[in-house]
Design a protein around this motif. Structure first.
Motif, PDB file in Angstrom:
ATOM      1  N   ASP A  68      47.157  35.347  55.828  1.00 40.57           N
ATOM      2  CA  ASP A  68      45.718  35.611  55.459  1.00 40.57           C
ATOM      3  C   ASP A  68      44.690  34.827  56.009  1.00 40.57           C
ATOM      4  O   ASP A  68      43.371  35.105  56.351  1.00 40.57           O
ATOM      5  N   ILE A  69      45.234  33.481  56.256  1.00 36.53           N
ATOM      6  CA  ILE A  69      44.302  32.276  56.647  1.00 36.53           C
ATOM      7  C   ILE A  69      44.007  32.681  58.216  1.00 36.53           C
ATOM      8  O   ILE A  69      43.005  32.516  58.494  1.00 36.53           O
ATOM      9  N   PHE A  70      45.345  32.967  58.876  1.00 34.08           N
ATOM     10  CA  PHE A  70      44.928  33.307  60.252  1.00 34.08           C
ATOM     11  C   PHE A  70      43.994  34.574  60.262  1.00 34.08           C
ATOM     12  O   PHE A  70      43.221  34.540  61.471  1.00 34.08           O
ATOM     13  N   THR A  71      44.079  35.532  59.592  1.00 34.25           N
ATOM     14  CA  THR A  71      43.411  36.618  59.823  1.00 34.25           C
ATOM     15  C   THR A  71      41.792  36.209  59.561  1.00 34.25           C
ATOM     16  O   THR A  71      41.030  36.790  60.350  1.00 34.25           O
ATOM     17  N   ASP A  72      41.624  35.371  58.754  1.00 40.53           N
ATOM     18  CA  ASP A  72      40.163  35.005  58.468  1.00 40.53           C
ATOM     19  C   ASP A  72      39.762  34.142  59.375  1.00 40.53           C
ATOM     20  O   ASP A  72      38.536  34.467  60.089  1.00 40.53           O
ATOM     21  N   LEU A  73      40.352  33.506  60.288  1.00 41.27           N
ATOM     22  CA  LEU A  73      39.975  32.516  61.327  1.00 41.27           C
ATOM     23  C   LEU A  73      40.054  33.522  62.522  1.00 41.27           C
ATOM     24  O   LEU A  73      38.745  33.415  63.236  1.00 41.27           O
ATOM     25  N   ALA A  74      40.608  34.144  62.935  1.00 44.25           N
ATOM     26  CA  ALA A  74      40.580  35.170  63.809  1.00 44.25           C
ATOM     27  C   ALA A  74      39.348  36.093  63.691  1.00 44.25           C
ATOM     28  O   ALA A  74      38.517  36.270  64.808  1.00 44.25           O
ATOM     29  N   GLY A  75      38.773  36.682  62.626  1.00 40.06           N
ATOM     30  CA  GLY A  75      38.074  37.336  62.322  1.00 40.06           C
ATOM     31  C   GLY A  75      36.770  36.643  62.435  1.00 40.06           C
ATOM     32  O   GLY A  75      35.729  37.222  63.221  1.00 40.06           O
ATOM     33  N   TYR A  76      36.553  35.155  62.214  1.00 39.41           N
ATOM     34  CA  TYR A  76      35.449  34.498  62.245  1.00 39.41           C
ATOM     35  C   TYR A  76      35.045  34.230  63.872  1.00 39.41           C
ATOM     36  O   TYR A  76      34.049  34.321  64.325  1.00 39.41           O
ATOM     37  N   VAL A  77      36.264  33.904  64.755  1.00 39.12           N
ATOM     38  CA  VAL A  77      36.120  33.612  66.087  1.00 39.12           C
ATOM     39  C   VAL A  77      35.703  35.014  66.757  1.00 39.12           C
ATOM     40  O   VAL A  77      34.829  34.887  67.722  1.00 39.12           O
ATOM     41  N   GLN A  78      36.271  35.950  66.397  1.00 36.74           N
ATOM     42  CA  GLN A  78      36.169  37.379  67.085  1.00 36.74           C
ATOM     43  C   GLN A  78      34.450  37.793  66.923  1.00 36.74           C
ATOM     44  O   GLN A  78      33.839  38.174  67.736  1.00 36.74           O
ATOM     45  N   GLU A  79      34.082  37.410  65.585  1.00 30.89           N
ATOM     46  CA  GLU A  79      32.691  37.746  65.203  1.00 30.89           C
ATOM     47  C   GLU A  79      31.782  36.891  66.099  1.00 30.89           C
ATOM     48  O   GLU A  79      30.792  37.738  66.620  1.00 30.89           O
ATOM     49  N   GLY A 146      49.366  34.270  63.621  1.00 30.16           N
ATOM     50  CA  GLY A 146      49.087  32.918  64.409  1.00 30.16           C
ATOM     51  C   GLY A 146      48.889  33.371  65.943  1.00 30.16           C
ATOM     52  O   GLY A 146      48.110  32.968  66.678  1.00 30.16           O
ATOM     53  N   TYR A 147      50.006  34.174  66.176  1.00 33.86           N
ATOM     54  CA  TYR A 147      49.866  34.699  67.734  1.00 33.86           C
ATOM     55  C   TYR A 147      48.577  35.401  67.970  1.00 33.86           C
ATOM     56  O   TYR A 147      48.043  35.501  69.224  1.00 33.86           O
ATOM     57  N   LYS A 148      48.328  36.383  67.227  1.00 34.34           N
ATOM     58  CA  LYS A 148      47.139  37.239  67.304  1.00 34.34           C
ATOM     59  C   LYS A 148      46.025  36.416  67.535  1.00 34.34           C
ATOM     60  O   LYS A 148      45.149  36.732  68.419  1.00 34.34           O
ATOM     61  N   PHE A 149      45.823  35.231  66.656  1.00 31.13           N
ATOM     62  CA  PHE A 149      44.715  34.471  66.861  1.00 31.13           C
ATOM     63  C   PHE A 149      44.708  34.108  68.225  1.00 31.13           C
ATOM     64  O   PHE A 149      43.678  34.030  68.993  1.00 31.13           O
ATOM     65  N   GLY A 150      45.804  33.347  68.569  1.00 31.16           N
ATOM     66  CA  GLY A 150      45.741  32.865  70.174  1.00 31.16           C
ATOM     67  C   GLY A 150      45.320  33.753  71.081  1.00 31.16           C
ATOM     68  O   GLY A 150      44.977  33.559  72.251  1.00 31.16           O
ATOM     69  N   GLN A 151      45.899  35.131  70.833  1.00 27.17           N
ATOM     70  CA  GLN A 151      45.782  36.102  71.846  1.00 27.17           C
ATOM     71  C   GLN A 151      44.323  36.470  72.041  1.00 27.17           C
ATOM     72  O   GLN A 151      43.774  36.720  73.405  1.00 27.17           O
TER      73      GLN A 151
END
Length: 251
Positions: A68-79, A146-151
């Motif tokens: 859930d945390i990684f998903t939040d972070l990835a969403g923030y960066v993607q935005e 976590g890997y999806k964030f790094g992607q």
């Protein structure tokens, strides 16, 4: 046609998400020791055994919290990446827009981290007990968040390299022990980049992560009250590694 969830399934999904959010809140406000199944159940007005109908173990629940945390972070960066592209001046070339997106992603990573220090510590600092596996590639979709964030960063990097290849080490110039690890990383991520490009990508990540970590954990306070200018200097060091000029244009 996607079949609608039944009312029972919707209630289960809502309860599952509430459990995850409760566990995350306890982890952030009180630390790992406070986020026991008993404490989570007490917060929700449930019994600890009832939680096992949703999660097989405490470690299983923590995996979902980390996801859930990684998903939040990835969403923030993607935005932030999308916003940088949308707000780019019309006269900027494609390469400059990609540069803006990369820089925006780096800045967003820092901004999210500074406003989510406990979460950052959980997923990028010392791993929670029993969750050391989070640093390995698995087929678990929650672990792989976590890997999806790094992607996100790897995709930006790859787009830059394919559009305008920049200098990278030849395979023979990479130490063989590192070459083997880079080949394994390429296979795990499904990247189509040369090994030298992946080496450069990881060097960029070390610069970004290292700079942010030093700031968030207070290890620059001996010299700096405001590390923001140092972060911008780091971006200036990172940009030439991927064939970019920073800042994009003279101010």
């Amino acid at each position: 046609m996607v079949q609608a969830l039944s009312r029972r399934d919707r209630l289960r999904a809502a309860t599952t998400q509430e459990i995850i959010q409760t566990a995350r809140r306890l982890l952030v406000t009180q630390g790992p020791e406070a986020a026991s199944l008993r404490a989570i159940a007490r917060e929700m007005g449930m019994t600890a055994p009832a939680l096992y109908r949703y999660f097989g173990s405490h470690e299983d629940l923590l995996r979902y919290v980390v996801g859930d945390i990684f998903t939040d972070l990835a969403g923030y960066v993607q935005e932030a990446i999308h916003a940088a592209a949308d707000d780019a001046p019309a006269d900027l070339g494609a390469d400059e827009v990609m540069a803006l997106k990369l820089i925006a992603g780096c800045r967003a990573f820092r901004a999210w981290t500074l406003s989510h220090v406990p979460e950052f510590s959980m997923i990028f600092g010392s791993p929670l007990p029993g969750l050391e596996v989070l640093h390995e590639m698995t087929l678990d979709p929650n672990v792989d968040c976590g890997y999806k964030f790094g992607q996100l960063f790897l995709d930006l990097f790859g787009d830059l390299y394919r559009r305008r290849p920049f200098p990278i080490p030849a395979d023979d110039d990479i130490p063989i022990s590192l070459r083997r690890q880079l080949a394994r990383y390429r296979e795990l991520t499904g990247a189509d980049l040369p090994l030298g490009a992946l080496q450069t990508f990881l060097r960029c990540w070390v610069l970004l992560y290292g700079t942010v970590s030093l700031e968030v954990f207070g290890h620059l306070q001996f010299a700096l009250d405001d590390p923001a200018p140092m972060f911008e200097l780091m971006l200036g060091d990172l940009a030439p590694m991927v064939g970019l000029r920073y800042p994009l244009r003279p101010s």
